[in-house]
Scaffold this active site. Sequence first.
Site, PDB file in Angstrom:
ATOM      1  N   ASP A 167      45.581  35.379  42.826  1.00  0.00           N
ATOM      2  CA  ASP A 167      44.246  35.771  43.277  1.00  0.00           C
ATOM      3  C   ASP A 167      44.203  37.271  43.491  1.00  0.00           C
ATOM      4  OD1 ASP A 167      44.377  36.288  46.522  1.00  0.00           O
ATOM      5  OD2 ASP A 167      45.787  34.725  45.937  1.00  0.00           O
ATOM      6  N   SER A 168      43.082  37.887  43.101  1.00  0.00           N
ATOM      7  CA  SER A 168      42.843  39.318  43.261  1.00  0.00           C
ATOM      8  C   SER A 168      43.970  40.133  42.617  1.00  0.00           C
ATOM      9  CB  SER A 168      42.662  39.652  44.740  1.00  0.00           C
ATOM     10  OG  SER A 168      42.051  40.902  44.912  1.00  0.00           O
TER      11      SER A 168
END
Length: 382
Positions: free
Chosen positions: A211-212
């Site tokens: 994520d990210s």
Amino acid sequence: MTILSKQPFKGIYVLFAMGATLAQMPIWVLKYIFQSGRQHPTWTFRQAFGERFMLAFLHHSAVVQVDGKLTLNPGKEKDRFITIDPAKASYYIGPLTSNDDVKPATIGATWYPSPLSKKADLSTETIVLHMHGGAFVIGDGRAEASGHAAKLLLKHTSATHILKPQYRLSTLPASKTSNPFPAALQDTVTAYVYLVHDLQVPPTNIIISGDSAGGNLAIALTRYLAEYGAQLKLPNPAACWLFSPWISPMLSTSEATVVARPQFHIDYLPLSFINWGTAAYSGLKGYSVLSNPYIEALGTSFETRVPIWANSGEAELLYSDIKKFTDEMGAVEGNRVVLDIEEAAPHDVVLVGNINGFEVAGENTARRAGDWWEGVRKGVSS
């Protein structure tokens, strides 16, 4: 590094920031009581308030550059926390040798919901290797910061276990020991080699995920395996999940470009936090490092046999980059790429949806990732 990141100025600023935030809260309450005052017309009061609070938290964290020091002590995770030594030097080639000052290191990692060992029967397990977000400067994969995301993926997908590496965080001021690129990517490769060769997990049972900033690392690992996997005898995993991936740190260095995006005044990502991450990950070599294809995923598409599922919130700052990335990757012959959009959602609801009021969006996103994986798995088996 600024003067506010050093004591006693750091402590003074923290006290000031806490007081300023508390003083502003009544204003936020009055503003967000009314639908017209909220960042997005469909958001609830809790979501609007939660977004504003997170923006303030990340901004102040960036100003003082909160300590990203990691420990290899098990802590609260106990036997779920393991240490992984670097693999043989031969596994670290190409982009992983681009900085002579950055060498592979021993890392920590956290298992969810329980640890696996080489003795276990892994033939029926589905293991997610998930790299956490945090702009390369915060986070550690442990339960306090990343436990919610792990619970969502275990609940809504057929994944049986998740391993979250505690990759080295980049710091400022930049120095030979500040862990710039490719430190985090080296650690990601270390974790993958550990699963495939140490635990002997069948690669067809592994999903790469992130994520990210962790999504950036997941893309880079997928690229690394496409380019060097055959040479290193590192097979591809079964699939790749990307949750709000940070596609283009280089583009994020252009403040004019970032501010001009319609989501800038909606999402909770402040410029100060983005600037901290890009400067720290660049290191002593400066922003030119960010053009490396193992960081910059726009305009650098590659062929891969790994199916990719990429999620973006409709209201998140990185939306346009994620969409363009999936368009570019999907245009490469043989690639299988899916773009998933969570309506009216900000950045990374799988990681922080429980904090800013987007629990349902996080649940829905994880569920769709699981549904997609089931389709991929059935396609492979057929």
